[in-house]
Design a protein around this motif. Structure first.
Motif, PDB file in Angstrom:
ATOM      1  N   MET A   1     -28.275  -2.995  60.650  1.00 34.52           N
ATOM      2  CA  MET A   1     -26.918  -2.985  61.187  1.00 34.52           C
ATOM      3  C   MET A   1     -26.968  -3.169  62.707  1.00 34.52           C
ATOM      4  N   ALA A   2     -26.102  -4.049  63.219  1.00 34.89           N
ATOM      5  CA  ALA A   2     -26.094  -4.342  64.650  1.00 34.89           C
ATOM      6  C   ALA A   2     -25.644  -3.120  65.453  1.00 34.89           C
ATOM      7  N   GLN A   3     -26.276  -2.927  66.611  1.00 40.87           N
ATOM      8  CA  GLN A   3     -25.840  -1.853  67.501  1.00 40.87           C
ATOM      9  C   GLN A   3     -24.505  -2.233  68.142  1.00 40.87           C
ATOM     10  N   LYS A   4     -23.665  -1.241  68.354  1.00 42.28           N
ATOM     11  CA  LYS A   4     -22.301  -1.489  68.830  1.00 42.28           C
ATOM     12  C   LYS A   4     -22.162  -1.137  70.307  1.00 42.28           C
ATOM     13  N   ILE A   5     -21.514  -2.035  71.047  1.00 45.50           N
ATOM     14  CA  ILE A   5     -21.273  -1.808  72.477  1.00 45.50           C
ATOM     15  C   ILE A   5     -19.781  -1.940  72.770  1.00 45.50           C
ATOM     16  N   LEU A   6     -19.248  -0.952  73.485  1.00 44.53           N
ATOM     17  CA  LEU A   6     -17.855  -0.988  73.921  1.00 44.53           C
ATOM     18  C   LEU A   6     -17.826  -1.393  75.395  1.00 44.53           C
ATOM     19  N   ILE A   7     -17.149  -2.509  75.683  1.00 43.12           N
ATOM     20  CA  ILE A   7     -16.988  -2.982  77.059  1.00 43.12           C
ATOM     21  C   ILE A   7     -15.623  -2.516  77.555  1.00 43.12           C
ATOM     22  N   VAL A   8     -15.614  -1.705  78.612  1.00 42.17           N
ATOM     23  CA  VAL A   8     -14.352  -1.232  79.188  1.00 42.17           C
ATOM     24  C   VAL A   8     -14.191  -1.918  80.538  1.00 42.17           C
ATOM     25  N   GLU A   9     -13.344  -2.947  80.559  1.00 42.69           N
ATOM     26  CA  GLU A   9     -13.225  -3.812  81.743  1.00 42.69           C
ATOM     27  C   GLU A   9     -11.847  -4.477  81.751  1.00 42.69           C
TER      28      GLU A   9
ATOM     29  N   ARG B   1     -13.460   6.470  69.996  1.00 42.42           N
ATOM     30  CA  ARG B   1     -13.388   7.355  68.836  1.00 42.42           C
ATOM     31  C   ARG B   1     -13.341   6.589  67.514  1.00 42.42           C
ATOM     32  N   SER B   2     -12.696   5.419  67.500  1.00 45.07           N
ATOM     33  CA  SER B   2     -12.567   4.675  66.241  1.00 45.07           C
ATOM     34  C   SER B   2     -13.750   3.731  65.986  1.00 45.07           C
ATOM     35  N   PHE B   3     -14.285   3.142  67.052  1.00 43.90           N
ATOM     36  CA  PHE B   3     -15.361   2.157  66.945  1.00 43.90           C
ATOM     37  C   PHE B   3     -16.737   2.837  66.862  1.00 43.90           C
ATOM     38  N   GLY B   4     -16.891   3.972  67.559  1.00 45.57           N
ATOM     39  CA  GLY B   4     -18.172   4.697  67.540  1.00 45.57           C
ATOM     40  C   GLY B   4     -19.314   3.887  68.106  1.00 45.57           C
ATOM     41  N   PRO B   5     -19.218   3.447  69.361  1.00 48.63           N
ATOM     42  CA  PRO B   5     -20.260   2.590  69.935  1.00 48.63           C
ATOM     43  C   PRO B   5     -21.586   3.313  70.166  1.00 48.63           C
ATOM     44  N   ASP B   6     -22.668   2.529  70.226  1.00 49.92           N
ATOM     45  CA  ASP B   6     -23.979   3.075  70.556  1.00 49.92           C
ATOM     46  C   ASP B   6     -24.169   3.148  72.066  1.00 49.92           C
TER      47      ASP B   6
END
Length: 230
Positions: free
Chosen positions: A1-9, A43-48
């Protein structure tokens, strides 16, 4: 499973550029254009891992970081145009894992992400309980909990990690640069005041608790967790 990244920009050009490069690397990406959406997606996406800008609409990056740290130790890399040392120190004190100043090279961002994720996975995979006990002191890195004389003391993640690192090798002297490298895990560009600030805050929490251990300054060298008896 791909690791998840949240970009806040909030700059769509930067966000899309990062999205493009990180997706090519095989990461699962979500973008939050403001601080409020960032907390919601966290909270919904649960990034790594979270790439977090400071100057954001709705809620600034410092506030977002505090909310993340209140419920998680997910790695956070600050991504911002603010390059002053004081801003770096603030970010690290609040629990950021790394700090990248704009303008940046995408290769540098990728390298930092790989390093932070590799370190985090290594910590999670490490065998054994991460808990140290001394007279009137318990440092529990599994639960991110500090007990002083039987009472839980609120402690930011990096303060706790620094204390655990020092206490894991009683009476060993660490230089500031060693602590920056081994606790923060990256090359810190600037002075080493962040270590001094963390030590000062830890001393405020631990002062006069026990005469069997103490945080000592070794002048001209660095710091050590001195144990005189159990």
């Amino acid at each position: 499973m791909a690791q998840k990244i949240l970009i806040v920009e909030d700059d769509s050009n930067i966000a899309q550029l990062l999205h493009l490069y990180l997706e090519k690397e095989g990461y699962d990406i979500q973008i939050a254009p403001d601080g409020g959406k960032a907390v919601e997606l966290f909270r919904s996406f649960g990034p790594d891992l979270v790439l977090l800008d400071i100057m954001l609409p709705v809620m600034d990056g410092w506030s977002v970081l505090k909310k993340i740290r209140a419920e998680s130790k997910t790695p956070v890399i600050m991504l911002t145009a603010k390059g002053e040392t004081s801003d770096k120190v603030t970010g690290l004190e609040e629990g950021a894992d790394d700090y990248i100043v704009k303008p940046f090279e995408t290769k540098e961002v990728l390298a930092r992400i790989h390093a932070v994720l590799r370190r985090t996975v290594g910590e999670e995979d490490a065998a054994g309980e991460k808990k140290l006990s001394f007279d009137k002191l318990t440092i529990n890195l599994d639960a991110y909990e500090l007990l002083v004389d039987g009472k839980r003391v609120d402690t930011p993640p990096k303060e706790l990690e620094l204390l655990y690192h020092l206490a894991s090798s009683p009476n060993r002297v660490f230089t500031r640069n060693q602590l920056l490298d081994e606790v923060w895990g990256f090359d810190y560009f600037g002075d080493s005041r962040t270590v001094d600030v963390h030590i000062k805050r830890l001393r405020e929490k631990l002062e006069n608790v026990s005469d069997k251990w103490s945080l000592k300054t070794v002048w001209g060298v660095g710091y050590k967790f001195e144990v005189t008896g159990q």
